[in-house]
Write an enzyme that holds these catalytic residues in place. Structure first.
Site, PDB file in Angstrom:
ATOM      1  N   LYS A   1      47.015  42.281  42.452  1.00  0.00           N
ATOM      2  CA  LYS A   1      46.665  42.829  41.361  1.00  0.00           C
ATOM      3  C   LYS A   1      46.210  44.043  41.273  1.00  0.00           C
ATOM      4  O   LYS A   1      46.033  44.834  40.402  1.00  0.00           O
ATOM      5  CB  LYS A   1      45.334  41.813  40.790  1.00  0.00           C
ATOM      6  CG  LYS A   1      45.998  40.327  40.481  1.00  0.00           C
ATOM      7  CD  LYS A   1      44.813  39.455  39.896  1.00  0.00           C
ATOM      8  CE  LYS A   1      45.177  38.195  39.515  1.00  0.00           C
ATOM      9  NZ  LYS A   1      44.294  37.325  38.662  1.00  0.00           N
ATOM     10  N   ASP A  43      43.140  38.403  32.519  1.00  0.00           N
ATOM     11  CA  ASP A  43      42.463  37.447  33.011  1.00  0.00           C
ATOM     12  C   ASP A  43      40.753  37.518  32.183  1.00  0.00           C
ATOM     13  O   ASP A  43      40.286  36.376  31.898  1.00  0.00           O
ATOM     14  CB  ASP A  43      42.017  37.959  34.281  1.00  0.00           C
ATOM     15  CG  ASP A  43      43.204  37.365  35.201  1.00  0.00           C
ATOM     16  OD1 ASP A  43      43.750  36.391  35.170  1.00  0.00           O
ATOM     17  OD2 ASP A  43      43.258  37.923  36.542  1.00  0.00           O
TER      18      ASP A  43
END
Ligand code: NAP
Length: 304
Positions: free
Chosen positions: A85, A122
């Site tokens: 990420k 997220d």
């Protein structure tokens, strides 16, 4: 139903001519446990796309190579999970400002002009999950984040600040991690909230919290310690655990026993996936098909 899992070498052999064509993938290491195909393949079918979403095992040193291969193979985009990420944030040509603020990218879009666009779903996925679960806006809530020094905890804290929470209480075993985050949230021209609305704690004190988010991995294993004294829970509390396996952690069980409203991380998983899908293909996002696919993945697991 089995979902495809590839190494990079498999991908080079199998992507050309795959039926249906591979259009999306999640890149991770490890990645075999990922439930993203169970979310996205029903959504692709519901939209009538002749396409499939696969899992691709990519070691950190081969992340850029994997992206180049995915672009060459004609993928629309990819999800990036642990440990990619942060590399995804660095490699994207255009990073969505909230993703930069969250410090990570989990969704990449291969644009037709050759540029790589990066997003973080997220944080927004968590906000949607909380608002759906508790039927209340995040803005105005006093939120305690357990494990705010971890990757998911940081995303939760930043998202709550972006959403305008009334108070943010950051709790983490390793103090230095939340001190750095506190500075980032409260100091400078782009501060997200005044220092007076931020509290740091070594152990959780629920007195001033409306919503408690567990962003630690504590609760996944049966012999895990208890991070919140069960006597602290009150019926007014909202308790959300990012863990979804087991579906009810001891933390959620204690909160529920005290009369609090509770929710587990399955809704976060669903909504981050739905937001990624929207970045790749726009509306409509077949949310109910995704929800059903995810639920079925747990049913079939129980039957295994
Ligand atoms: P991470 O970066 O490794 O962070 C782990 C956090 O847990 C840290 O804050 C760590 O504190 C804390 N912690 C670990 N063991 C502890 C203990 N014994 N006592 C107190 N604190 C402890 O992990 P992550 O990627 O943020 O993931 C955290 C959890 O969220 C995992 O369970 C993951 O599955 C879940 N998650 C769910 C979703 C979803 O879609 N539902 C999405 C992302 C993550 P220190 O800083 O002191 O080490």
């Amino acid at each position: 139903m089995a979902f495809p899992f590839f190494t990079l070498e498999d991908a080079a052999r199998s992507f050309p001519g795959a039926v249906p064509p591979v259009k999306l993938a999640v890149l991770g290491d490890p990645v075999a446990h990922s439930r993203s195909p169970q979310l996205h393949n029903p959504a692709l079918r519901a939209r009538g796309f002749d396409a499939q979403y696969v899992r691709l095992a990519v070691p950190p040193a081969r992340f850029r190579e994997a992206l180049a291969r995915c672009r060459e193979a004609g993928l629309a985009g990819v999800n990036c999970t642990i440990p990619h990420k942060f590399a995804a944030l660095e490699v994207a040509d255009d990073v969505d400002p909230p993703a930069r603020r969250l410090g990570a990218v989990n969704t990449l879009v291969f644009r037709d002009d050759g540029r790589l666009a990066g997003f973080n779903t997220d944080g927004p996925g968590l906000q949607r999950a909380l608002e759906e679960t508790f039927a209340i806006p995040l803005a105005g809530l006093r939120v305690l984040v357990l494990g705010a020094g971890g990757g998911a905890g940081r995303a939760a804290a930043v998202q709550c600040a972006l959403a305008g929470c009334a108070r943010l209480i950051l709790v983490n075993r390793t103090r230095e991690k939340i001190e750095a985050l506190a500075t980032e949230l409260t100091v400078g021209a782009d501060a997200l909230l005044p220092a007076a609305r931020l509290t740091l704690q070594a152990t959780p004190d629920l007195c001033e919290a409306d919503l408690v988010i567990n962003a630690t991995s504590v609760g996944m294993k049966p012999d895990d310690p208890t991070l919140v004294d069960p006597a602290q829970w009150e019926p007014r509390h909202l308790a959300y655990d990012m863990i979804y396996s087991p579906p009810e952690t001891p933390l959620l069980a204690a909160a529920r026993a005290a009369g609090a409203h509770v929710g587990n991380g399955l809704s976060m998983l669903l909504h981050q996936g739905a937001a990624s899908f929207a970045h790749w293909f726009g509306d409509p996002v077949p949310l109910e098909e995704m929800r059903r696919g995810l639920q079925e993945s747990f049913t079939s697991q129980a039957e295994d």
